[in-house]
Every structure is written in C-alpha cells, then in structure tokens.
Design a protein around this motif. Structure first.
Motif, PDB file in Angstrom:
ATOM      1  N   ASP A   1       0.864  -1.327   0.077  1.00 33.80           N
ATOM      2  CA  ASP A   1      -0.169  -0.038   0.107  1.00 33.80           C
ATOM      3  C   ASP A   1       0.852   1.234  -0.129  1.00 33.80           C
ATOM      4  O   ASP A   1       1.756   1.217   0.859  1.00 33.80           O
ATOM      5  N   TYR A   2       0.361   2.148  -0.878  1.00 32.81           N
ATOM      6  CA  TYR A   2       1.195   3.539  -0.786  1.00 32.81           C
ATOM      7  C   TYR A   2       0.669   4.530  -1.338  1.00 32.81           C
ATOM      8  O   TYR A   2      -0.626   4.403  -1.869  1.00 32.81           O
ATOM      9  N   PHE A   3       0.904   5.736  -0.671  1.00 31.54           N
ATOM     10  CA  PHE A   3       0.056   6.765  -0.781  1.00 31.54           C
ATOM     11  C   PHE A   3       1.032   8.071  -1.364  1.00 31.54           C
ATOM     12  O   PHE A   3       1.221   8.795  -0.271  1.00 31.54           O
ATOM     13  N   PRO A   4       1.174   8.246  -2.529  1.00 31.63           N
ATOM     14  CA  PRO A   4       1.974   9.572  -2.819  1.00 31.63           C
ATOM     15  C   PRO A   4       1.342  10.667  -2.741  1.00 31.63           C
ATOM     16  O   PRO A   4       0.207  10.812  -3.393  1.00 31.63           O
ATOM     17  N   ILE A   5       2.024  11.817  -2.285  1.00 26.85           N
ATOM     18  CA  ILE A   5       1.397  13.120  -2.340  1.00 26.85           C
ATOM     19  C   ILE A   5       2.388  14.143  -3.032  1.00 26.85           C
ATOM     20  O   ILE A   5       3.393  14.169  -2.942  1.00 26.85           O
ATOM     21  N   LEU A   6       1.707  14.708  -4.100  1.00 24.36           N
ATOM     22  CA  LEU A   6       2.487  15.603  -4.752  1.00 24.36           C
ATOM     23  C   LEU A   6       2.422  17.177  -4.235  1.00 24.36           C
ATOM     24  O   LEU A   6       1.037  17.651  -4.151  1.00 24.36           O
ATOM     25  N   TYR A   7       3.416  17.918  -4.335  1.00 21.37           N
ATOM     26  CA  TYR A   7       3.531  19.421  -4.008  1.00 21.37           C
ATOM     27  C   TYR A   7       4.272  20.101  -5.134  1.00 21.37           C
ATOM     28  O   TYR A   7       5.316  19.804  -5.485  1.00 21.37           O
TER      29      TYR A   7
ATOM     30  N   ILE B   1      -6.986  17.951 -19.321  1.00 24.92           N
ATOM     31  CA  ILE B   1      -5.923  17.920 -18.317  1.00 24.92           C
ATOM     32  C   ILE B   1      -6.390  17.364 -17.001  1.00 24.92           C
ATOM     33  O   ILE B   1      -7.570  18.138 -16.510  1.00 24.92           O
ATOM     34  N   PHE B   2      -5.913  16.731 -16.076  1.00 24.06           N
ATOM     35  CA  PHE B   2      -6.455  16.143 -14.907  1.00 24.06           C
ATOM     36  C   PHE B   2      -6.480  17.534 -13.923  1.00 24.06           C
ATOM     37  O   PHE B   2      -5.537  18.472 -13.984  1.00 24.06           O
ATOM     38  N   LYS B   3      -7.301  17.333 -12.980  1.00 32.19           N
ATOM     39  CA  LYS B   3      -7.687  18.443 -11.996  1.00 32.19           C
ATOM     40  C   LYS B   3      -7.305  18.085 -10.653  1.00 32.19           C
ATOM     41  O   LYS B   3      -7.533  17.104 -10.333  1.00 32.19           O
ATOM     42  N   PRO B   4      -6.091  18.556 -10.099  1.00 30.67           N
ATOM     43  CA  PRO B   4      -5.489  18.498  -8.873  1.00 30.67           C
ATOM     44  C   PRO B   4      -6.559  18.645  -7.637  1.00 30.67           C
ATOM     45  O   PRO B   4      -7.365  19.304  -7.893  1.00 30.67           O
ATOM     46  N   ARG B   5      -6.097  17.779  -6.448  1.00 26.67           N
ATOM     47  CA  ARG B   5      -7.048  18.282  -5.418  1.00 26.67           C
ATOM     48  C   ARG B   5      -7.132  19.682  -4.791  1.00 26.67           C
ATOM     49  O   ARG B   5      -8.263  20.073  -4.759  1.00 26.67           O
TER      50      ARG B   5
ATOM     51  N   LYS C   1       0.289  27.260  -5.780  1.00 21.26           N
ATOM     52  CA  LYS C   1       0.494  26.065  -5.245  1.00 21.26           C
ATOM     53  C   LYS C   1      -0.305  24.981  -5.639  1.00 21.26           C
ATOM     54  O   LYS C   1      -1.528  25.425  -5.817  1.00 21.26           O
ATOM     55  N   VAL C   2       0.164  23.865  -6.098  1.00 21.86           N
ATOM     56  CA  VAL C   2      -0.668  22.535  -6.107  1.00 21.86           C
ATOM     57  C   VAL C   2      -0.265  21.469  -5.208  1.00 21.86           C
ATOM     58  O   VAL C   2       0.777  21.162  -4.892  1.00 21.86           O
ATOM     59  N   THR C   3      -1.547  20.881  -4.686  1.00 24.12           N
ATOM     60  CA  THR C   3      -1.179  19.618  -4.124  1.00 24.12           C
ATOM     61  C   THR C   3      -2.169  18.732  -4.351  1.00 24.12           C
ATOM     62  O   THR C   3      -3.418  18.830  -4.456  1.00 24.12           O
ATOM     63  N   ASP C   4      -1.747  17.441  -4.383  1.00 23.22           N
ATOM     64  CA  ASP C   4      -2.578  16.400  -5.002  1.00 23.22           C
ATOM     65  C   ASP C   4      -2.004  15.023  -4.644  1.00 23.22           C
ATOM     66  O   ASP C   4      -1.109  14.663  -4.423  1.00 23.22           O
ATOM     67  N   TYR C   5      -3.291  14.185  -4.341  1.00 21.53           N
ATOM     68  CA  TYR C   5      -3.153  13.035  -3.778  1.00 21.53           C
ATOM     69  C   TYR C   5      -3.142  11.800  -5.155  1.00 21.53           C
ATOM     70  O   TYR C   5      -4.182  11.745  -5.798  1.00 21.53           O
ATOM     71  N   LEU C   6      -1.870  11.574  -5.503  1.00 24.89           N
ATOM     72  CA  LEU C   6      -2.117  10.806  -7.002  1.00 24.89           C
ATOM     73  C   LEU C   6      -2.503   9.770  -6.948  1.00 24.89           C
ATOM     74  O   LEU C   6      -3.086   9.268  -8.069  1.00 24.89           O
ATOM     75  N   GLU C   7      -2.980   8.866  -6.104  1.00 28.90           N
ATOM     76  CA  GLU C   7      -3.528   7.705  -5.967  1.00 28.90           C
ATOM     77  C   GLU C   7      -5.109   7.718  -6.059  1.00 28.90           C
ATOM     78  O   GLU C   7      -5.839   6.774  -6.651  1.00 28.90           O
TER      79      GLU C   7
ATOM     80  N   SER D   1      -8.951   9.196  -7.383  1.00 29.49           N
ATOM     81  CA  SER D   1      -9.413   9.577  -8.812  1.00 29.49           C
ATOM     82  C   SER D   1      -9.522  11.214  -8.733  1.00 29.49           C
ATOM     83  O   SER D   1      -9.377  12.040  -7.752  1.00 29.49           O
ATOM     84  N   HIS D   2      -9.363  11.567 -10.170  1.00 28.52           N
ATOM     85  CA  HIS D   2      -9.565  12.994 -10.574  1.00 28.52           C
ATOM     86  C   HIS D   2     -10.550  13.563 -11.490  1.00 28.52           C
ATOM     87  O   HIS D   2     -10.900  12.566 -12.415  1.00 28.52           O
ATOM     88  N   ASP D   3     -11.043  14.505 -11.227  1.00 26.39           N
ATOM     89  CA  ASP D   3     -11.813  15.332 -12.341  1.00 26.39           C
ATOM     90  C   ASP D   3     -10.978  15.725 -13.429  1.00 26.39           C
ATOM     91  O   ASP D   3      -9.658  15.678 -13.388  1.00 26.39           O
ATOM     92  N   SER D   4     -11.407  16.417 -14.484  1.00 24.33           N
ATOM     93  CA  SER D   4     -10.708  16.967 -15.602  1.00 24.33           C
ATOM     94  C   SER D   4     -11.103  18.545 -15.826  1.00 24.33           C
ATOM     95  O   SER D   4     -12.242  18.721 -15.686  1.00 24.33           O
ATOM     96  N   TRP D   5     -10.163  19.198 -16.354  1.00 25.55           N
ATOM     97  CA  TRP D   5     -10.425  20.531 -16.829  1.00 25.55           C
ATOM     98  C   TRP D   5     -10.516  20.072 -18.414  1.00 25.55           C
ATOM     99  O   TRP D   5      -9.496  19.588 -18.930  1.00 25.55           O
ATOM    100  N   ASN D   6     -11.548  20.699 -19.238  1.00 25.75           N
ATOM    101  CA  ASN D   6     -11.562  20.631 -20.566  1.00 25.75           C
ATOM    102  C   ASN D   6     -10.941  21.826 -21.077  1.00 25.75           C
ATOM    103  O   ASN D   6     -11.545  22.913 -20.804  1.00 25.75           O
ATOM    104  N   LEU D   7     -10.016  21.832 -22.134  1.00 29.53           N
ATOM    105  CA  LEU D   7      -9.582  22.854 -22.831  1.00 29.53           C
ATOM    106  C   LEU D   7      -9.690  22.579 -24.158  1.00 29.53           C
ATOM    107  O   LEU D   7      -8.884  22.182 -25.243  1.00 29.53           O
ATOM    108  N   GLY D   8     -10.696  23.275 -24.643  1.00 26.73           N
ATOM    109  CA  GLY D   8     -11.450  22.877 -26.102  1.00 26.73           C
ATOM    110  C   GLY D   8     -11.533  21.474 -26.290  1.00 26.73           C
ATOM    111  O   GLY D   8     -12.296  20.705 -25.467  1.00 26.73           O
ATOM    112  N   THR D   9     -10.496  20.770 -27.349  1.00 23.92           N
ATOM    113  CA  THR D   9     -10.653  19.399 -27.589  1.00 23.92           C
ATOM    114  C   THR D   9      -9.832  18.622 -26.489  1.00 23.92           C
ATOM    115  O   THR D   9      -9.663  17.197 -26.729  1.00 23.92           O
TER     116      THR D   9
END
Length: 520
Positions: A39-45, A76-80, A57-63, A65-73
């Motif tokens: 079991d591992y839980f990576p956190i991105l800063y 990109i994933f939306k961080p926490r 600043k961006v903080t995200d729990y990588l493991e 699930s993520h929503d997405s930002w839509n940029l036209g077609t």
C-alpha cells in the motif's frame, strides 16, 4: 494528450526561468511482509513563486481519482488543491491570503498515530485568511460552492497553546490545548481536546494524551472517547476506520520507545471498543524497530487496516523527494543555489520553528555564521524555509560559513527565540551563502541571514540605525566581531548584512565581520 503534456512541460520550463519552481513528492509506503501486500500513498506538491510574497501552489493525492479540466478538444487532470498564496506584512502583522481550491487545516492533537479530535480539515473553493498577531493566530475560510464558513483562533498564553475552531459545514465546534513541561531530566508534553456539534454540545467527544521523555526513553499514551458525532474524530492510522463512525466508541494507545542516535526500539499497545466487544479480539500489541524513515513492526494481530487481510509483520517507509530550481532572473535574493537536492529524513527549519518545544528534529542547512562569533556555544544555519540558531557547546567548532550540515537535536525556546540544542553535527558538503533581503520586521526572518540597504539614521559606539524607507532597523556590533565603524557617518548610504535577532523586543541585525558593512 501528448500535445497537452508537451505544452505543460514547456510552460513550466519557462516559468522556472522567471521564478522559483519546486516539485516534491511525499510517499507513505507500507508492505505486509506476511504475503507481500503493498500500500502506498504518494502526495504531490508543486510551487511556483515569482516573488517572495506570492506563490501558486498545487497539492494532489496521486492515487485518488481525478476530475478533468477541458481545454477545447483537450483535457487535463484537475488536482485536489490549487491556489494562489500571498504573504505580506500589514501594520506589522504577518498576513497570509489563499484564493481558489485549498484546505484550512488546523489541529493540536495529531501527536500519536495521526489521531485527531476537533480542529479543522476544511476544504473550500473560495478564499482563506490567516493573520499572526504576536502570540495569537487567527484565520477564516469561505467556501463559495456550499456557502460554508470555518474559523479558528490559536494563542500561546502562559506556556499553554490554546485553540478554538468552528465550521458551518457540519456545525462543528471544538477546543484543544497542549502544554510542555521541562522538569530537569524529564520533559512532558500533554494535550487534550473537546469537540461536538454546536446543536448537541452535551454529547461531546474528547481526547487526552501525553508524552514523557527521560533521557533516551519516551512513553506516549492517549485515550479517545467518541460522542454521538462521527465527524468529531479522524483516524489516520492505527485503528480500523469504522471506530470513528460508531457513537460512544473509544480507543486507547500506548507506546514506549528507546532512542539511540537514529535508531528507535519500542513496544506498542492498541485497544478500542470494537475489539473489546468481540471475544475473538485481544488488545493489539507488538514490537517496532525504526531507523529514520524506515519502521518494522511485529504484532499479534492486524497492524494495517488499509491492506487487505491480516498483516502481523509490516515494513513502513516514508520518504520525501524534492526538485528545486532557483529563478534565473531574480527579483529577490535566495539562499540556496543548488539546482537539485534530494532530501531524506530531514525536517525543514520551519518544522522546528512551528513544532512542539522539546521535540527531536533532524535538519539540513548551510552554516551562515561560525560558532561562538555571535553567541557563546552557538552558530546559525539556514535552509530554503528559514534560519535557525544552533546551540552546541561541544560540537561544530570546525565549521565554516558555507558548510552544509546535518544536525539532530531537540528544540528549545531561549529568550523568546526557537533554537536547536544539537546532539550530533555532521558536515556533508558546501554551498554558496546568499543573504535574503529583509522586507519587513517580521518573526519570519528571525535567525535568518539577511541584508538591508538604506541611510544611516543614528550612530552610537556599538550600534547604528539604518532607515530603509520602509522601516528602521538597528545594527548591533558584537564584541568578538571587532568591526570598526569609525568611518561611518549619519546620512551615508549603506548595505548591511548579518543575522536577524531580537533583543528585548527590538529587531537587530548582527553583522559577522567588517565586510558585512558596505558604505555606498
């Protein structure tokens, strides 16, 4: 998607030339040695800081699930969490403003196995404000989506650290307090908290705990009694999560540890109301062996509820990896010049300053002033977060400015300033020392290597004052520095660098030698 990633990398590369950019990952890893379950839980800063007072600043729990930002077609994933953080001085008070999606996290009870009662873990999309007024910290946050509000006040009064918290999302109100005691060879840290729904205060939850240190031996214990509100308590590790959702549940922790340098040998006991109600369960007990960020545990039952099955032998490895890039076109000077640095098992100096007095820390920094020059038995270091005074009567006499050192010891409040009482000092390299510009008379800069530019306003035998245009700062000449200011006159323009200190409530710069005072 490839074009989006290439564009993002290019964008971040351009930003790194015009500001400080850092990327860090904290990885919390557990392996069950019984069957190899993992079991591992990576956190991105991620931080981009174009100015000292502003950062994105961006903080995200990588493991997760993520929503997405839509940029036209493209998407990109939306961080926490993603937010702008501004820090500035307002009428002599330290102010921090956060805007966009982030979290207001405040608690004084996460002392053992991450068990929290009360406090705040308030996620919001909106704005948050923190203000430091002397020994009082207060703040609030507003969530635009739900219209909910959270606020807190924390104060350091008569040696007690008090906290009060309220948020409208769950109508939660709580209080907590902790206190450190120094009794010769014994040091004690005690904490307690109360929490309840504002509409049902009588059915509150509470936590009491304490830690006693005697030389290398430490005993830690705490007891939780949960009321009727499931949101009063938060278990991170050490207990089945369903305990936190049962009214009138309870949990008890006990740890006894013996520390020798970086090694810790200990025994532990865990018990709770879920196990007590089932005759098939005994209290959970076992042994642990730790070395820095690695811990091996052996017990009589399941040691990790996050891994499927029963794990009686587990290994835990928590590590922090960081890449930092200094700005190529600098608006303000920075201390650390290496492009890349890997940190394992080190606390930041800011961790020491904000942490509990008497706690053990391991820090890595650059020596900014040699031992005994500005104070008997002491010297100064600095990392990318802050500066720190090191008290080391025996160790460190051979260190020079620019030496990179790893220091272990316990924090102590001395004349209102946090210092680290060193029990081990190790030189691990060297780096260029660059002073940071002193932008305000703030506690944030205490013990840091700073510089000011301005006009000499007043001159005395052993000190003079510099008017920077924003504030007036005293420059004090320590006896051992042998600095001569006979050629210095009122009205002259100067640049002065040295260590920022506080004496009887007045801020002072302590230059180290003659070259630290430059007449323009």
């Amino acid at each position: 998607m490839k074009r989006i990633l290439i564009s993002l990398v290019l964008f971040l590369s351009i930003l790194s030339f015009s500001g400080n950019f850092s990327l860090s990952i904290l990885n919390l890893t557990t392996m069950g040695l019984d069957d190899g379950a993992f079991d591992y839980f990576p956190i991105l800063y991620v931080t981009y800081q174009p100015f000292d007072f502003l950062a994105f600043k961006v903080t995200d729990y990588l493991e997760l699930s993520h929503d997405s930002w839509n940029l036209g077609t493209y998407s990109i994933f939306k961080p926490r969490y993603y937010y702008l953080e501004g820090k500035f001085d307002l009428f002599g008070y330290d102010v921090k403003l956060d805007v966009l999606k982030t979290r207001l996290k405040k608690s004084q009870t996460e002392k053992l196995e991450g068990l929290r009662v009360g406090g705040l873990k308030f996620d919001y999309y909106g704005a948050g404000l923190d203000v430091k007024i002397g020994k009082i910290n207060l703040g609030a946050a507003y969530d635009l989506d739900l219209g909910s509000v959270a606020g807190y006040v924390q104060a350091d009064l008569f040696g007690f650290k008090l906290g009060g918290y309220y948020e409208t999302k769950y109508n939660q109100i709580s209080l907590d307090v902790n206190r450190s005691f120094d009794l010769g060879n014994f040091s004690i840290l005690a904490w307690t908290a109360l929490s309840a729904k504002s509409s049902d205060i009588a059915n509150f939850s509470y936590l009491v705990g304490g830690k006693v240190n005697f030389n290398n031996l430490a005993l830690s214990t705490q007891f939780l009694s949960l009321g009727v509100n499931r949101y009063d308590a938060d278990f991170q590790t050490g207990d089945p999560n369903d305990v936190a959702f049962l009214p009138n549940a309870w949990a008890y922790y006990l740890d006894v540890d013996y520390a020798l340098n970086d090694y810790v040998l200990g025994v532990f006991l865990r018990y709770n109301s879920v196990w007590a109600s089932d005759p098939n369960y005994l209290p959970l007990y076992g042994l642990k062996l730790a070395y820095k960020d690695f811990t091996l545990k052996v017990g009589n039952g399941d040691l990790e509820s996050n891994i499927a099955g029963e794990q009686k032998i587990i290994a835990e490895l928590n590590y922090f990896y960081s890449l930092e890039f200094n700005k190529l076109f600098s608006f303000n000077s920075k201390l650390v010049t290496p492009v890349e640095e890997k940190k394992k098992g080190f606390n930041s100096i800011m961790d020491v300053i904000l942490g509990e007095e008497g706690k053990s820390f391991v820090v890595k920094g650059i020596v900014t002033s040699p031992k005994d020059l500005l104070g008997k038995g002491s010297f100064y270091i600095q990392d990318e977060t802050a500066g720190l005074m090191i008290y080391s009567p025996v160790l460190g006499g051979d260190l020079n400015v620019g030496d990179v050192v790893v220091i272990s010891g316990k924090s102590k409040l001395w004349n209102g300033v946090i210092e680290l009482v060193a029990n081990n000092v190790e030189k691990v390299g060297s780096a260029k020392v660059i002073p940071d510009v002193l932008t305000s008379l703030s506690k944030t800069f205490i013990s840091a290597f700073v510089y000011v530019e301005g006009v000499v306003k007043e001159k005395n035998k052993y000190n003079f004052k510099v008017d920077t245009g924003d504030f007036i700062i005293k420059v004090y000449l320590k006896k051992g520095t042998n600095i001569d200011i006979s050629n210095l006159n009122v009205g002259q323009k100067v640049k002065v660098q040295g260590i920022l200190a506080v004496y009887k409530g007045e801020y002072e710069i302590l230059p180290r030698w003659q070259e630290d005072i430059e007449i323009r």
